[in-house]
Enzyme design. Sequence first.
Site, PDB file in Angstrom:
ATOM      1  CG  ASP A 103      -0.112   0.328   2.468  1.00  0.00           C
ATOM      2  OD1 ASP A 103       0.911  -0.592   2.670  1.00  0.00           O
ATOM      3  OD2 ASP A 103      -0.467   1.266   3.346  1.00  0.00           O
ATOM      4  CD  GLU A 150       4.055   1.177   7.224  1.00  0.00           C
ATOM      5  OE1 GLU A 150       4.874   1.522   7.907  1.00  0.00           O
ATOM      6  OE2 GLU A 150       3.872   1.778   6.182  1.00  0.00           O
TER       7      GLU A 150
END
Length: 446
Positions: A91, A153
Amino acid sequence: MAPEEIENAVRAGLPQAVEDLKRLVSIPSVAFPGHPEEAVRAAAALAVELLRSAGLPDVRQIPVAGSFPAVYAEAPAPPGAPTVLLYAHYDVQPPGDPALWRTPAFEPTEIDGALYGRGAADDKSGIMIHVAALRAFNGEFPVGVRVILEGQEEYAGERLEAFVEHNPDLVRADAIVVADAGNPRVGDPAVTTTLRGMAAFTVEVRTLREAVHSGSFGGAAPDALAALMRMLTALHDDNGDLRVPGLPRGTFRGQGSSEEDFRVTAGVLDGVSLVGSGSLADRLWASYAVTVTGLDVPTVSGAINAVQAVARARVTIRIPPTGDPKTALNDVQDYLRQVAPWGAQVSFSQHVMGSGYLAEAGGRARAALNEAMKRAFGRAPRDVGQGGSIPLVATLTRQFPAAEILLYGAEDDDAAIHAPNERVDLEEFRRVATAEALFLAAYGAQ
C-alpha cells in the site's frame, strides 16, 4: 553461487525488475478510508504473481481481520540452513495535490536514472528488491525463505501486528529483513538500527454554540481558532524545543548527517534556522518531536467575517525508540488541556500509536549483511536512525527476541517519500537488490 554469478544475475534481471516495479507503481493502492479498495486488492494480486515469478513454491493471500490481505510466500530451508523472513508493504500514501507533481503520481516515469511515482520508493521498491534478489537463485535458495507483504502499513498498520501475534509460526525466522528504510544519500550504504515510535490524535476546541459575526462580537467572543493556535504554539519554546513536561531529549549513538546536508535535503530556505537543540542525530532519531500535520479551519478563499466556534488540528508525536507511545500521548494531551485559554472546551479523538525499535548488537546475519553491502556499494554500511515508525518491527522484536532484524532499502533522504514527486534511484535499487542476494548466499553458507 559465487558472488560474481549473483551480481551478474541481478544485473541481467534488472530491466525486468524495473518493468515490474512500474507495473506496481501504476496501481493506486492507497489503503486509506475513502479510496477505492479494488486498487489495493489489485496490488496484492500482482504481488502474488511477482513472488511466484521469483521461484517461490508456496504463494498465497491470507486474510487479515479488518484490513487488506497479507501476501505470504514460503520456500523450505536446505538442510542445516537458517530461515530469513522478508517484509515489505504494497500500500502507499495518498498522492496529495496533483498540481504539485511534475509527472502523474500513478504513471511511473523514468527521468535521469530515477523512477518517479507514488510508491516507487515507499515501499514498492522493497517488494521488488526481494523479488529481484530471489530471482537470482532460479528457485535454488541458499536459505529458507518466508515473505510477508502488508496491505495497510501506511494507515492503521497495527492490524498486521495482531495477525503476527496470532500466527507466529508463519513468520518465524532466524533473521528478518525489513525493506522499508534506506540510505542517507544515494551510494551511502546504511542499516537502520533505531526507529522512533509515534502517536497521533485529533484535538478539537469549542468556545461558542456557533460562529458569530466578527464585527458584532469580535473582541469579546472567544475565538476557537485563536484558542487552538495559542495551545499549539505553546508546545515549543522560542528555540523550537518542546515545553511538554516528561518528554526529554535523547542521544543517538551513531553518526548523523551534517546540518548543511540536512538543510539541502529538507529544502530549508536561506535565512531560516533549524529548530531545537542538541546534535542533529539526537533531534531526528532519539528525541521527541511534535508536529501539527493538519488543521480544520475555514480556508482563506472561503473565509467569512466570523468568530469561529470550533477548530480542530491533527497532531503527531515522534517518540524515541525506548519511549512509551501511550505515556507520550497522555503527556501532550494533558499539556494542551493545561494551556487552553478562556476555559475553552477541549476534546481528543482518532488516536493512533506505534512503538519504536532499538537494535541489539549485531550477530551472524548483520555480519553477512555488512560484507554483502560492502561488496555491492564499495564501502561498509553505517548505522543510522529513522524518524518514521514501522509498527510491525516492535511486534517482531517481542515475538522473536532471538531473531536478528535488519532494516535497509532503496529509499534515500531525497526520495520524497510521503511527498509529491517521490522517486527511487534505479542504480541504488540495483545495489540494494544485489546486496540482499549476496546476503542470502553468505548467511546460508555460514
